[in-house]
Design a protein around this motif. Structure first.
Motif, mmCIF file in Angstrom:
data_model
loop_
_atom_site.group_PDB
_atom_site.id
_atom_site.type_symbol
_atom_site.label_atom_id
_atom_site.label_comp_id
_atom_site.label_asym_id
_atom_site.label_seq_id
_atom_site.Cartn_x
_atom_site.Cartn_y
_atom_site.Cartn_z
ATOM 1 N N GLU A 168 0.825 -1.209 0.000
ATOM 2 C CA GLU A 168 0.000 0.000 0.000
ATOM 3 C C GLU A 168 0.859 1.259 0.000
ATOM 4 O OE1 GLU A 168 -2.874 0.006 3.117
ATOM 5 O OE2 GLU A 168 -4.333 -1.041 1.885
ATOM 6 N N LEU A 169 2.024 1.167 0.649
ATOM 7 C CA LEU A 169 2.919 2.324 0.699
ATOM 8 C C LEU A 169 3.432 2.644 -0.704
ATOM 9 C CD1 LEU A 169 3.745 3.953 3.150
ATOM 10 C CD2 LEU A 169 5.898 2.724 3.175
ATOM 11 N N ALA A 173 2.439 6.008 -2.930
ATOM 12 C CA ALA A 173 3.439 6.873 -3.570
ATOM 13 C C ALA A 173 3.153 7.005 -5.055
ATOM 14 C CB ALA A 173 4.835 6.309 -3.331
ATOM 15 N N PHE A 183 10.624 7.571 -5.514
ATOM 16 C CA PHE A 183 10.162 6.642 -4.489
ATOM 17 C C PHE A 183 11.351 6.085 -3.707
ATOM 18 C CE2 PHE A 183 9.217 2.183 -3.338
ATOM 19 C CZ PHE A 183 8.256 2.435 -2.371
ATOM 20 N N ASP A 186 12.787 9.232 -1.650
ATOM 21 C CA ASP A 186 11.932 9.871 -0.648
ATOM 22 C C ASP A 186 11.300 8.895 0.332
ATOM 23 O OD1 ASP A 186 12.472 12.232 -1.816
ATOM 24 O OD2 ASP A 186 10.537 12.514 -2.786
ATOM 25 N N ILE A 187 11.040 7.688 -0.118
ATOM 26 C CA ILE A 187 10.294 6.767 0.735
ATOM 27 C C ILE A 187 11.160 5.585 1.162
ATOM 28 C CG2 ILE A 187 8.172 5.422 0.973
ATOM 29 C CD1 ILE A 187 7.409 8.156 0.145
ATOM 30 N N PRO A 190 14.612 6.315 3.323
ATOM 31 C CA PRO A 190 14.312 6.742 4.692
ATOM 32 C C PRO A 190 13.656 5.640 5.526
ATOM 33 C CG PRO A 190 13.615 8.421 3.140
ATOM 34 C CD PRO A 190 14.036 7.248 2.329
ATOM 35 N N VAL A 191 12.760 4.888 4.897
ATOM 36 C CA VAL A 191 12.069 3.842 5.649
ATOM 37 C C VAL A 191 13.051 2.746 6.078
ATOM 38 C CG1 VAL A 191 10.459 1.929 5.308
ATOM 39 C CG2 VAL A 191 9.743 4.235 4.776
ATOM 40 N N GLU A 275 11.061 -1.342 10.740
ATOM 41 C CA GLU A 275 10.422 -0.024 10.808
ATOM 42 C C GLU A 275 8.944 -0.186 10.546
ATOM 43 O OE1 GLU A 275 10.806 4.256 11.095
ATOM 44 O OE2 GLU A 275 12.309 2.707 11.314
ATOM 45 N N LYS A 276 8.139 0.423 11.396
ATOM 46 C CA LYS A 276 6.693 0.264 11.208
ATOM 47 C C LYS A 276 6.175 1.256 10.200
ATOM 48 C CE LYS A 276 2.359 -0.213 13.177
ATOM 49 N NZ LYS A 276 1.391 0.603 13.697
ATOM 50 N N ALA B 85 -1.604 3.604 4.796
ATOM 51 C CA ALA B 85 -0.418 3.763 3.962
ATOM 52 C C ALA B 85 0.207 5.144 4.095
ATOM 53 C CB ALA B 85 -0.750 3.481 2.486
ATOM 54 N N TYR B 87 3.246 7.642 5.027
ATOM 55 C CA TYR B 87 4.694 7.480 4.983
ATOM 56 C C TYR B 87 5.225 7.583 6.418
ATOM 57 C CZ TYR B 87 3.438 8.754 0.241
ATOM 58 O OH TYR B 87 2.827 8.811 -0.985
ATOM 59 N N HIS B 89 8.039 7.858 7.914
ATOM 60 C CA HIS B 89 9.138 8.727 8.311
ATOM 61 C C HIS B 89 8.808 10.193 8.121
ATOM 62 C CE1 HIS B 89 9.234 8.008 4.069
ATOM 63 N NE2 HIS B 89 10.017 9.056 3.906
#
Lengths: 276, 356
Positions: A168-169, A173, A183, A186-187, A190-191, A275-276, B85, B87, B89
């Motif tokens: 879903e993440l 995006a 992606f 930025d996502i 970091p995640v 990481e959640k 969903a 983000y 962070h």
């Protein structure tokens, strides 16, 4: 439990600590002693208080048979950083490709990377040397680092991390209009920051401890790493200045220890929790 | 504000068809709820519209433009996901601003728009928080905010309330409806919860095994279900079904339990003896001292009302909703008012309407 001290456990722990500390203490103390005394076998556990100057001496001059330690520390640090950074960049990109994109021979690519786990430098050392030689990279900094960079371990680790990122993440995006590179930047990175930090620690120490490959590919003393330098100091013809060797060993220990201590929090986080 | 038109939209995964041709037209500002049991293809339908899946065949026309071949980002659609969903962070502000940033809005414009939407959703004080510091309801609001802030042509909701507790769900449901009305954005809302479906939608699309079975207003779906599947799916407790045969020249049904009910609204087509399924909602079954005996199995008190689950003499299960004061202890007598029965063909399960 219930507030009482568990004596047997503490005794065992104490012994364990002693076992690990003792050799390090021996080196710390030995560095300050008179080289002649060590050569006679009079190794003392009590440091000589006016002997600390040896650290400044080795940093600037080194020991007979080796470069100044300051220079070798720089070479080692450069090599370890280049290997860690290179491995991370390459494995993030390859893990990103095999995890998030559908392309022909995707799994073939993945398994090919996987198989290189069975081919560490030690196994492929002759052909690798030959390739480096053909590319005229012997006795150069790239020659020292590039063959150690390709990394299946890091790719596998990142793949696992990326697989745990919820679909879903990714979709959110996409709906927000983020292209693949955006992606990633930025996502995804970091995640995965905690895993990235943990991996950096492991890879830095790996790079720092390299011995066999640098020994083979870098015969020019200007490219001596500190690990190589320590060995060179233990001369066969000349009198070995053991206090200088020990001081160098202590200095060689410090950077990896510093990296581990500084990144400890991230390191533990990256290895234990997703990481959640 | 935009219209949405789906034409013969189909999707197969490999050789397995999941959607067998969906046709629908939505007016501007309309809220369509797509409802069905899990695996009916409702989420797939939503993902096709979003552009997250590629249709096998068919057209998706948004505001007069065929978007079926476009990237999700190019469709001007926003989606609220089941697990939000967000983000993890990014702060609440960054979460909402991300889509705008990619579209290249200026800092000031982004700050202004996010501020307005945050105010609208009551998120004003939370903009600097990370998602993990928020409660479920707040995360849900941020997810909505992220969709609203982009001012899309179409909203998609993929079971957005299913991770909330029951009380919050009711509050958020009302809030979603209020927001959607106020902003007048055409919306598709997927759910398996029939209460959400009934309360939220201007119209409902009931899907069953990848086929649309009914496309109508919620009240019409409730009052005139198209087949036994819809009849059993919408309404709680579920509708009772009894087997019977057409009789008296098509003007009544002879139930297998030995009761004849004349049709209140006219004859049904077909020869006498045609197999029928009769549906009656639990709230329409009447306590009647002269009626059939019902052996009580279980009582489910709901507060002001009680659901009685029992067995008819032939062993058929029947549920009845009665006022609390009328709740029986062991047995009761019931009858089926002719005005409230639904008539279905027993074989295909389709609704049989009176032939005038």
């Amino acid at each position: 439990m219930n507030g009482r001290i568990d004596w047997p456990a503490h005794v065992m722990l104490g012994l364990g600590v002693l076992l690990f500390i003792l050799p390090i203490w021996l080196v710390l103390a030995g560095a300050t002693l008179d080289p002649a005394a060590i050569a006679r076998g009079e190794l003392s556990l009590v440091p000589r208080l006016d002997g600390w100057g040896v650290y400044a001496a080795v940093l600037a001059e080194g020991a007979p048979g080796a470069q100044p330690v300051g220079r070798m520390l720089l070479v080692s640090a450069g090599m370890a950083l280049a290997i860690a950074a290179g491995k991370i960049v390459i494995s993030i990109l390859s893990a990103y490709a095999v995890t998030f994109f559908r392309f022909p021979f995707r799994m073939t690519a993945f398994w090919t990377i996987f198989i290189t786990l069975m081919l560490p430098v030690e196994v492929r050392i002759m052909p690798t040397y030959s390739v480096m030689s053909d590319l005229s990279l012997i006795n150069t900094f790239p020659g020292l680092t590039v063959p150690l960079i390709a990394s299946a371990t890091a790719t596998l680790l990142f793949r696992q991390t990326f697989l745990a990122v919820p679909d879903e993440l990714v979709e959110a995006a996409r709906m927000d209009g983020a292209g693949p590179l955006r992606f990633l930047k930025d996502i995804l990175i970091p995640v995965s920051a905690a895993n990235l930090a943990a991996l950096f620690v492991i890879l830095f120490v790996y790079g720092w401890n390299q011995y066999l490959w640098p020994l083979l590919v870098a015969t020019n003393p200007r490219l001596d790493t500190i690990v190589i330098g320590i060995v060179k100091m233990i001369g066969t013809e000349t009198q070995t200045e053991w206090n200088r060797v020990m001081a160098t060993a202590v200095l060689a220990l410090l950077p990896p220890v510093a990296v581990v201590v500084l990144m400890q929090r991230w390191f533990v986080k990256g290895l234990t929790e997703g990481e959640k | 504000m935009a219209t949405l038109l789906l034409e013969d939209l189909r999707k197969s995964f490999g050789s397995t068809p999941v959607l067998h041709g969906i046709d629908l037209a939505l007016a501007s500002g309309e809220m369509l709820v797509i409802v069905g049991a899990s695996g009916c293809g409702k989420s797939t339908l939503l993902r096709l519209v979003a552009g997250l899946e590629v249709p096998t065949a068919g057209r998706i026309v948004l505001d007069g433009r065929d978007v079926a071949g476009l990237d999700p980002a190019a469709r001007d659609i926003a989606m609220v996901f089941q697990n939000y969903a967000l983000y993890p962070h990014m702060t609440v502000f960054e979460n909402m601003a991300y889509g705008l940033r990619i579209r290249g809005l200026t800092r000031d414009a982004i700050r202004k728009r996010v501020g307005e939407v945050a105010e609208l959703l009551g998120l004003g004080g939370l903009l600097a928080r990370k998602p993990r510091q928020l409660s479920g309801g707040q995360r849900q609001r941020v997810a909505m905010g992220r969709a609203i802030v982009r001012e899309p042509k179409l909203f998609l909701f993929d079971e957005p309330l299913s991770n909330l507790d029951a009380k919050l769900r009711v509050t958020m449901r009302a809030e979603i409806r209020r927001l959607q009305r106020r902003m007048g954005v055409t919306s598709l809302y997927v759910t398996h919860d029939q209460v959400e479906a009934m309360t939220l939608g201007d119209r409902l699309l009931v899907l069953h095994l990848g086929r649309p079975v009914q496309f109508a207003t919620p009240m019409e779906v409730f009052e005139r279900p198209a087949d036994t599947y819809v009849a059993g799916f919408i309404g709680a407790p579920a509708m009772n079904f009894l087997a019977g045969r057409l009789g008296h020249g098509g003007s009544a049904v002879e139930l297998d339990i030995g009761v004849t009910i004349p049709f209140a609204d006219g004859r049904r087509p077909g020869p006498d003896g045609r197999k029928l399924t009769i549906g009656i909602r639990p709230e329409h079954v009447q306590p009647d001292p002269a009626g059939l005996a019902l052996q009580v199995d279980l009582l489910e008190p709901l507060g002001s009302e009680t659901v009685v689950i029992g067995r008819l003499p032939g062993g058929e299960m029947l549920s009845v909703k009665v006022a609390k004061a009328d709740a029986p202890t062991e047995a009761m007598q019931v009858s089926f008012p002719a005005a409230h029965i639904h008539v279905f063909d027993a074989e295909a399960g389709l609704r049989l309407d009176a032939t005038a």
